[in-house]
Design a protein around this motif. Sequence first.
Motif, mmCIF file in Angstrom:
data_model
loop_
_atom_site.group_PDB
_atom_site.id
_atom_site.type_symbol
_atom_site.label_atom_id
_atom_site.label_comp_id
_atom_site.label_asym_id
_atom_site.label_seq_id
_atom_site.Cartn_x
_atom_site.Cartn_y
_atom_site.Cartn_z
ATOM 1 N N ARG A 259 62.985 -5.020 -26.280
ATOM 2 C CA ARG A 259 62.464 -4.010 -25.348
ATOM 3 C C ARG A 259 61.464 -3.049 -25.998
ATOM 4 N N VAL A 260 61.098 -3.326 -27.260
ATOM 5 C CA VAL A 260 60.226 -2.395 -27.979
ATOM 6 C C VAL A 260 59.067 -3.181 -28.607
ATOM 7 N N ALA A 261 57.889 -2.589 -28.615
ATOM 8 C CA ALA A 261 56.721 -3.267 -29.209
ATOM 9 C C ALA A 261 56.808 -3.215 -30.723
ATOM 10 N N ASN A 262 56.519 -4.328 -31.347
ATOM 11 C CA ASN A 262 56.518 -4.387 -32.816
ATOM 12 C C ASN A 262 55.479 -3.403 -33.357
ATOM 13 N N GLY A 263 55.866 -2.662 -34.396
ATOM 14 C CA GLY A 263 54.944 -1.682 -34.984
ATOM 15 C C GLY A 263 55.091 -0.287 -34.415
ATOM 16 N N SER A 264 55.912 -0.151 -33.374
ATOM 17 C CA SER A 264 55.995 1.176 -32.743
ATOM 18 C C SER A 264 56.999 2.090 -33.438
ATOM 19 N N TYR A 265 56.773 3.390 -33.226
ATOM 20 C CA TYR A 265 57.672 4.418 -33.770
ATOM 21 C C TYR A 265 58.788 4.627 -32.757
ATOM 22 N N VAL A 266 60.041 4.595 -33.215
ATOM 23 C CA VAL A 266 61.178 4.791 -32.305
ATOM 24 C C VAL A 266 61.997 5.989 -32.757
ATOM 25 N N LYS A 267 62.658 6.585 -31.787
ATOM 26 C CA LYS A 267 63.524 7.726 -32.088
ATOM 27 C C LYS A 267 64.984 7.322 -31.942
ATOM 28 N N LYS A 268 65.829 8.054 -32.654
ATOM 29 C CA LYS A 268 67.271 7.795 -32.608
ATOM 30 C C LYS A 268 67.739 7.701 -31.147
ATOM 31 N N LYS A 269 68.537 6.670 -30.855
ATOM 32 C CA LYS A 269 69.116 6.393 -29.528
ATOM 33 C C LYS A 269 68.139 5.735 -28.539
ATOM 34 N N ASP A 270 66.882 5.458 -28.974
ATOM 35 C CA ASP A 270 65.990 4.654 -28.118
ATOM 36 C C ASP A 270 66.571 3.245 -27.992
ATOM 37 N N VAL A 271 66.398 2.641 -26.807
ATOM 38 C CA VAL A 271 66.863 1.262 -26.594
ATOM 39 C C VAL A 271 65.805 0.300 -27.148
ATOM 40 N N LEU A 272 66.210 -0.521 -28.119
ATOM 41 C CA LEU A 272 65.282 -1.458 -28.762
ATOM 42 C C LEU A 272 65.360 -2.856 -28.157
ATOM 43 N N GLY A 273 66.536 -3.183 -27.624
ATOM 44 C CA GLY A 273 66.716 -4.507 -27.038
ATOM 45 C C GLY A 273 68.036 -4.581 -26.299
ATOM 46 N N VAL A 274 68.273 -5.734 -25.696
ATOM 47 C CA VAL A 274 69.503 -5.940 -24.917
ATOM 48 C C VAL A 274 70.079 -7.306 -25.257
ATOM 49 N N ILE A 275 71.419 -7.357 -25.451
ATOM 50 C CA ILE A 275 72.118 -8.635 -25.639
ATOM 51 C C ILE A 275 73.027 -8.843 -24.431
ATOM 52 N N GLN A 276 72.895 -10.003 -23.785
ATOM 53 C CA GLN A 276 73.739 -10.276 -22.614
ATOM 54 C C GLN A 276 74.296 -11.693 -22.670
ATOM 55 N N ASP A 277 75.406 -11.896 -21.998
ATOM 56 C CA ASP A 277 75.996 -13.246 -22.000
ATOM 57 C C ASP A 277 75.363 -14.066 -20.868
ATOM 58 N N PRO A 278 75.486 -15.404 -20.920
ATOM 59 C CA PRO A 278 74.850 -16.226 -19.887
ATOM 60 C C PRO A 278 75.558 -16.174 -18.531
ATOM 61 N N PHE A 279 76.726 -15.516 -18.464
ATOM 62 C CA PHE A 279 77.523 -15.544 -17.228
ATOM 63 C C PHE A 279 77.438 -14.259 -16.413
ATOM 64 N N GLY A 280 76.560 -13.346 -16.845
ATOM 65 C CA GLY A 280 76.364 -12.105 -16.081
ATOM 66 C C GLY A 280 77.508 -11.126 -16.169
ATOM 67 N N GLU A 281 78.333 -11.229 -17.238
ATOM 68 C CA GLU A 281 79.499 -10.359 -17.325
ATOM 69 C C GLU A 281 79.310 -9.156 -18.244
ATOM 70 N N PHE A 282 78.488 -9.301 -19.292
ATOM 71 C CA PHE A 282 78.284 -8.114 -20.126
ATOM 72 C C PHE A 282 76.822 -7.967 -20.527
ATOM 73 N N LYS A 283 76.493 -6.725 -20.822
ATOM 74 C CA LYS A 283 75.128 -6.385 -21.225
ATOM 75 C C LYS A 283 75.246 -5.275 -22.264
ATOM 76 N N LYS A 284 74.855 -5.559 -23.510
ATOM 77 C CA LYS A 284 74.982 -4.580 -24.592
ATOM 78 C C LYS A 284 73.593 -4.138 -25.044
ATOM 79 N N LYS A 285 73.376 -2.843 -25.053
ATOM 80 C CA LYS A 285 72.083 -2.322 -25.500
ATOM 81 C C LYS A 285 72.082 -2.157 -27.015
ATOM 82 N N VAL A 286 70.912 -2.418 -27.614
ATOM 83 C CA VAL A 286 70.740 -2.207 -29.057
ATOM 84 C C VAL A 286 69.971 -0.901 -29.214
ATOM 85 N N TYR A 287 70.632 0.107 -29.805
ATOM 86 C CA TYR A 287 70.017 1.435 -29.950
ATOM 87 C C TYR A 287 69.471 1.637 -31.364
#
Length: 316
Positions: A259-287
């Motif tokens: 969810r973040v452009a390579n090379g960009s400056y990020v701040k603490k607690k910004d969402v960088l990406g998301v991990i989800q299962d193939p069955f639509g049951e969970f979605k974990k954000k990478v901060y």
Amino acid sequence: MSNKPFVLLGKEIPKGKRTVLDLEVAKLHTRTTVKVPVIIERSHNPGPVVLLLAGIHGDETNGVGIIREIISLGINKPKNGTIICIPVFNIFGYLIQTREFPDGRDLNRMFPGTANGSLASQFAYQFTKEIAPFIDYVIDFHTGGGERDNIAQIRCNKDDDKGLELAKVFNPPIIVYSNNIIKSLRETLHKMGKTVLLFEGGKSKELNPTIINEGVNGTKNVLIHLGLIEGEITVRETPIYVKKAKWLRASHSGMFKVRVANGSYVKKKDVLGVIQDPFGEFKKKVYAPFNGHVFCTNKTPIVNKGDALFHVSIEE
């Protein structure tokens, strides 16, 4: 210096001419000889010897693309000194698009090599003995391994003043302080008193126009600075120095979205990406756990728990 003959791989290199030599590696089991082309452009005037080398890992095609472009544009024809280009170093791996040598070894962990070791070790030895002593400066082009995508960057040792000066001249978006890895080409050349820049950009098995452009422009800057070619050094931005960094790893296995452009400056607690299962049951954000610059992202669609996802600088 100007009157002394310049001999490489047992052949005298004439002034003012293009010479193509072959570094012979070995024969395939089909008895076909595998040769690595070494392209030498020597000017009429004395000056340093610069080696541009790519494809030490056979699937890292961006580096090959950079040197190809440099040759195509005639940037490797010096007014002073000598420019040597080895566009594809690990020709075995390049042919079948793998990182390793046919013996399964990483060529960049086999230096300085041995005369009677494994195939990769013998090849490293031949380079260390036949080419390395005759060069002054090296730019070694790499990419991220697998699906890891690097922003264009130069890596060099924090204590290497000459290397850091040239890294600044290269003018990449990011300069990463990175220790020499044991048995790597960079460590061996450093011990031989050579100045080495390690370029990292993009990922394996791609030809990324932005990365190739960064590599060509940076190399041109270095060659102008060292007095080999004429021209104006182009400064596009002030490089960001990464003195410390940390890999952020996957807390879960699943499908991964960046969810973040390579090379960009990020701040603490910004969402960088998301991990989800193939069955639509969970979605974990990478901060982001702290403020910093993202300089490598993992572009793989599926990750396992513990996989490296983002390389982020630790701001001091």
